[in-house]
Design a protein around this motif. Structure first.
Motif, short mmCIF file in Angstrom:
data_model
loop_
_atom_site.label_atom_id
_atom_site.label_comp_id
_atom_site.label_asym_id
_atom_site.label_seq_id
_atom_site.Cartn_x
_atom_site.Cartn_y
_atom_site.Cartn_z
N SER A 85 28.26 37.39 55.24
CA SER A 85 28.82 38.30 54.23
C SER A 85 27.72 38.85 53.34
CB SER A 85 29.88 37.57 53.41
OG SER A 85 30.92 37.09 54.23
N LEU A 86 26.67 39.32 53.93
CA LEU A 86 25.51 39.79 53.16
C LEU A 86 25.85 41.00 52.32
CD1 LEU A 86 22.80 39.14 55.84
CD2 LEU A 86 22.72 38.28 53.49
N LYS A 87 25.20 41.07 51.16
CA LYS A 87 25.39 42.15 50.21
C LYS A 87 24.05 42.83 49.93
CE LYS A 87 28.88 39.32 47.84
NZ LYS A 87 29.28 38.71 46.54
N PRO A 88 24.06 44.07 49.49
CA PRO A 88 22.79 44.75 49.17
C PRO A 88 21.94 43.95 48.17
CG PRO A 88 24.55 46.35 49.26
CD PRO A 88 25.20 45.00 49.39
N GLU A 89 22.55 43.24 47.26
CA GLU A 89 21.79 42.46 46.27
C GLU A 89 21.11 41.24 46.88
OE1 GLU A 89 25.00 43.44 46.03
OE2 GLU A 89 26.22 41.91 45.00
N ASP A 90 21.38 40.94 48.14
CA ASP A 90 20.67 39.87 48.85
C ASP A 90 19.33 40.36 49.40
OD1 ASP A 90 23.83 38.83 50.16
OD2 ASP A 90 22.71 37.88 48.52
N THR A 91 19.08 41.66 49.33
CA THR A 91 17.83 42.21 49.83
C THR A 91 16.65 41.62 49.08
OG1 THR A 91 18.84 44.29 50.52
CG2 THR A 91 16.47 44.33 50.07
N ALA A 92 15.70 41.05 49.82
CA ALA A 92 14.54 40.39 49.22
C ALA A 92 13.64 39.88 50.34
CB ALA A 92 14.98 39.21 48.35
N VAL A 93 12.47 39.41 49.94
CA VAL A 93 11.64 38.62 50.83
C VAL A 93 12.05 37.16 50.64
CG1 VAL A 93 9.31 37.88 51.46
CG2 VAL A 93 9.73 40.24 50.72
N TYR A 94 12.35 36.50 51.72
CA TYR A 94 12.81 35.11 51.68
C TYR A 94 11.67 34.19 52.11
CZ TYR A 94 17.61 36.47 50.81
OH TYR A 94 18.77 36.96 50.24
N TYR A 95 11.49 33.13 51.32
CA TYR A 95 10.43 32.16 51.56
C TYR A 95 11.03 30.77 51.72
CZ TYR A 95 7.41 35.76 49.48
OH TYR A 95 6.75 36.93 49.19
N CYS A 96 10.49 30.00 52.64
CA CYS A 96 10.85 28.59 52.66
C CYS A 96 9.73 27.80 52.00
CB CYS A 96 11.11 28.07 54.08
SG CYS A 96 9.68 27.99 55.16
N ALA A 97 10.09 26.64 51.49
CA ALA A 97 9.14 25.81 50.76
C ALA A 97 9.46 24.34 50.98
CB ALA A 97 9.19 26.13 49.27
N ALA A 98 8.43 23.52 50.88
CA ALA A 98 8.55 22.07 51.03
C ALA A 98 8.11 21.41 49.74
CB ALA A 98 7.70 21.58 52.19
N GLY A 99 8.90 20.44 49.28
CA GLY A 99 8.55 19.75 48.05
C GLY A 99 9.42 18.55 47.80
N GLY A 100 9.67 18.28 46.52
CA GLY A 100 10.49 17.14 46.14
C GLY A 100 11.56 17.52 45.14
N LEU A 101 12.80 17.15 45.45
CA LEU A 101 13.92 17.43 44.56
C LEU A 101 14.10 16.32 43.54
CD1 LEU A 101 16.53 18.71 47.17
CD2 LEU A 101 15.69 20.03 45.22
N SER A 102 14.48 16.70 42.34
CA SER A 102 14.96 15.77 41.32
C SER A 102 16.34 16.26 40.93
CB SER A 102 14.01 15.74 40.13
OG SER A 102 14.53 14.88 39.12
N GLY A 103 17.36 15.55 41.35
CA GLY A 103 18.71 16.08 41.19
C GLY A 103 18.86 17.29 42.08
N SER A 104 19.29 18.40 41.52
CA SER A 104 19.49 19.62 42.30
C SER A 104 18.37 20.62 42.13
CB SER A 104 20.82 20.27 41.91
OG SER A 104 20.81 20.61 40.54
N SER A 105 17.29 20.21 41.45
CA SER A 105 16.17 21.13 41.21
C SER A 105 14.89 20.56 41.78
CB SER A 105 15.99 21.35 39.70
OG SER A 105 17.15 21.91 39.13
N PHE A 106 13.99 21.45 42.19
CA PHE A 106 12.69 21.00 42.67
C PHE A 106 11.81 20.62 41.48
CE2 PHE A 106 12.41 21.41 47.16
CZ PHE A 106 13.38 22.33 47.51
N GLU A 107 11.22 19.42 41.55
CA GLU A 107 10.23 19.03 40.55
C GLU A 107 8.82 19.29 41.07
OE1 GLU A 107 10.45 14.91 39.62
OE2 GLU A 107 10.21 14.24 41.68
N SER A 108 8.68 19.52 42.36
CA SER A 108 7.40 19.90 42.94
C SER A 108 7.64 20.77 44.15
CB SER A 108 6.60 18.65 43.34
OG SER A 108 7.24 17.96 44.38
#
Length: 122
Positions: A85-108
């Motif tokens: 269900s993509l929308k025009p506002e989803d237009t972007a460059v998408y990046y994947c990343a590897a790190g460490g989560l603390s709760g629901s947020s990345f701390e690194s």
């Protein structure tokens, strides 16, 4: 060390779907929590989705909840982002990343891919 390579971006119309893939060519990413981020010109990179190293928990930014699904296959050293269900506002460059989560947020965030363009036309 982790080396991330994204693929699967492209151009679709509103309501369409894409599946992004991110492969770790060094085959060590199973130790990391993984995330997807996106960025449009002139704006800061923003969080989209994350998944714990075990695949047991996932997290999403509010605008994509119910439309995007993050998953991972540690045997294939790959993390996915299924986008429906993509929308025009989803237009972007998408990046994947590897790190460490603390709760629901990345701390690194230690490693990034090079990005893949997603364009959604109305």
């Amino acid at each position: 060390q982790v080396q991330l390579v994204e693929s699967g971006g492209g151009s679709v119309q509103t309501g369409g779907s894409l599946r992004l893939s991110c492969v770790d060519s060094k085959r060590t990413f199973r130790r990391y929590d993984m995330g997807w981020f996106r960025q449009v010109p002139g704006k800061e990179r923003e969080f989209v989705a994350a998944i714990r190293w075990s695949g047991g928990s996932t997290y999403y930014t509010e605008p994509v909840k119910g439309r995007f699904t993050i998953s991972r296959d540690n045997a294939r050293n790959t993390v996915y982002l299924q986008m429906n269900s993509l929308k025009p506002e989803d237009t972007a460059v998408y990046y994947c990343a590897a790190g460490g989560l603390s709760g629901s947020s990345f701390e690194s965030l230690e490693y990034w891919g090079q990005g893949t363009q997603v364009t959604v036309s109305s």
